[in-house]
Design an enzyme around this catalytic site. Structure first.
Site, PDB file in Angstrom:
ATOM      1  N   TYR A   1      10.115   1.684  -6.556  1.00 13.51           N
ATOM      2  CA  TYR A   1       9.144   0.654  -6.947  1.00 13.51           C
ATOM      3  C   TYR A   1       7.805   1.306  -7.264  1.00 13.51           C
ATOM      4  CZ  TYR A   1       7.083   1.024  -2.240  1.00 13.51           C
ATOM      5  OH  TYR A   1       6.463   1.484  -1.101  1.00 13.51           O
ATOM      6  N   CYS A   2       7.022   0.637  -8.101  1.00 16.00           N
ATOM      7  CA  CYS A   2       5.672   1.073  -8.441  1.00 16.00           C
ATOM      8  C   CYS A   2       4.894  -0.170  -8.856  1.00 16.00           C
ATOM      9  CB  CYS A   2       5.683   2.135  -9.534  1.00 16.00           C
ATOM     10  SG  CYS A   2       6.568   1.637 -11.036  1.00 16.00           S
ATOM     11  N   THR A   3       3.702  -0.006  -9.366  1.00 11.28           N
ATOM     12  CA  THR A   3       2.835  -1.158  -9.622  1.00 11.28           C
ATOM     13  C   THR A   3       3.449  -2.157 -10.594  1.00 11.28           C
ATOM     14  OG1 THR A   3       0.904   0.257  -9.241  1.00 11.28           O
ATOM     15  CG2 THR A   3       0.511  -1.884 -10.285  1.00 11.28           C
TER      16      THR A   3
ATOM     17  N   ILE B   1       5.797  -4.072  -8.319  1.00  6.18           N
ATOM     18  CA  ILE B   1       5.186  -4.817  -7.219  1.00  6.18           C
ATOM     19  C   ILE B   1       4.530  -6.091  -7.735  1.00  6.18           C
ATOM     20  CG2 ILE B   1       3.492  -4.707  -5.343  1.00  6.18           C
ATOM     21  CD1 ILE B   1       3.785  -1.591  -5.579  1.00  6.18           C
TER      22      ILE B   1
END
Length: 296
Positions: A181-183, A210
């Site tokens: 996961y990342c922004t 996210i």
């Protein structure tokens, strides 16, 4: 009324410079500010401006064949969050140092992880007891917010992920279901493919990152804390129930507040609570003699 849009699209671009000139002209025409990166792999942008101007920009950008299916995420903010417009060509739209390893076709990144929507992430966690969350951001971003029990690699920049993955640190999770996961999702498009290339068997990526997860579950799911963002807001919370999980660099108190070290030769981003706001140096620079400090 103003808003911010965030987007990316992996698609082969034969002439990145021509796309750069078109995108810059388009942004100027609609009075938009922000940052756009273009490479042979695609485009990555964050722009602020009036809603109608952003809608016009989105419509015209989608008219380009390679960008037709681009998903634009809308966020609070506006032109004032960005001091200027920057449209540049780079070897990569995210600097992993893997420009030649990354493969892109008309469907996006070749060999990336399986996309999971937020509700599918929850289903996977309910079905399996060995799911591992793997943070695809720089380590400092995770100090104030991350998924519960997530692995946070020792990465100051995206380029550090290659050495992290090439080490033996994560051999014990290569046979487990790993959710990256990342922004907003873009870094995981690349990270998941790099992981699969290095023997990770079951790799997923959180569709929309996210941001999309927060829109769906806010602070009632598996996320905890604040989300670091790359503009002058520095952080956003999904609800008034968000917890402060960051530790103040000076007193250890819980906070989600970031600031930059006042020593210009350092300028590291540090977590500092309101009570310690006047302590403008990071813990390392506090120990330096005054002669070695370069403050504004």
């Amino acid at each position: 009324m103003q808003k911010i849009i965030l987007y990316y699209k992996f698609a082969p671009i034969n002439d990145p410079e021509a796309v750069r000139l078109w995108q810059k002209t388009l942004c100027i025409a609609h009075n938009l500010t922000g940052r756009i990166l273009i490479s042979k792999h695609g485009i990555n942008g964050t722009l602020g401006g009036d809603i109608e101007d952003l809608k016009a920009y989105v419509k015209e950008t989608k008219n380009y064949a390679g960008f037709k299916g681009t998903q634009f995420k809308w966020s609070d903010g506006g032109r004032e969050n960005f001091p200027k417009l920057s449209v540049k060509v780079r070897d990569e739209i995210v600097s992993f140092g893997a420009a030649e390893e990354l493969k892109v076709d008309e469907n996006g990144v070749v060999g990336g992880g399986t996309h999971l929507k937020p509700e599918e992430v929850h289903e996977l966690v309910q079905q399996r007891d060995d799911v591992v969350f793997f943070d695809g951001r720089n380590a400092y971003e995770a100090k104030v917010g991350k998924f519960k029990d997530a692995i946070v690699p020792d990465a100051r920049t995206s380029k550090d992920f290659l050495s992290e993955l090439d080490s033996d640190k994560y051999d014990d999770i290569k046979d487990k279901p790993v959710v990256t996961y990342c922004t907003g999702g873009i870094r995981c498009e690349i990270l998941s493919s790099l992981m699969k290339n290095r023997g990770f068997k079951e790799v997923y990526q959180m569709d929309g990152g996210i941001v999309k997860y927060g829109e769906k579950y806010a602070d009632d799911g598996l996320w905890e804390g604040s989300l670091y963002v790359f503009d002058d807001r520095m952080g956003v919370k999904f609800s008034d129930k968000a917890k402060d999980i960051g530790d103040c660099a000076h007193c250890g108190g819980k906070t989600s507040r970031y600031t930059n070290c006042a020593n210009l030769t350092c300028n590291d981003l540090i977590v500092v609570c309101e009570n310690c706001a006047e302590k403008t140096l990071c813990p390392n620079c506090v120990k330096l003699p005054a002669s070695e400090l370069a403050t504004a």
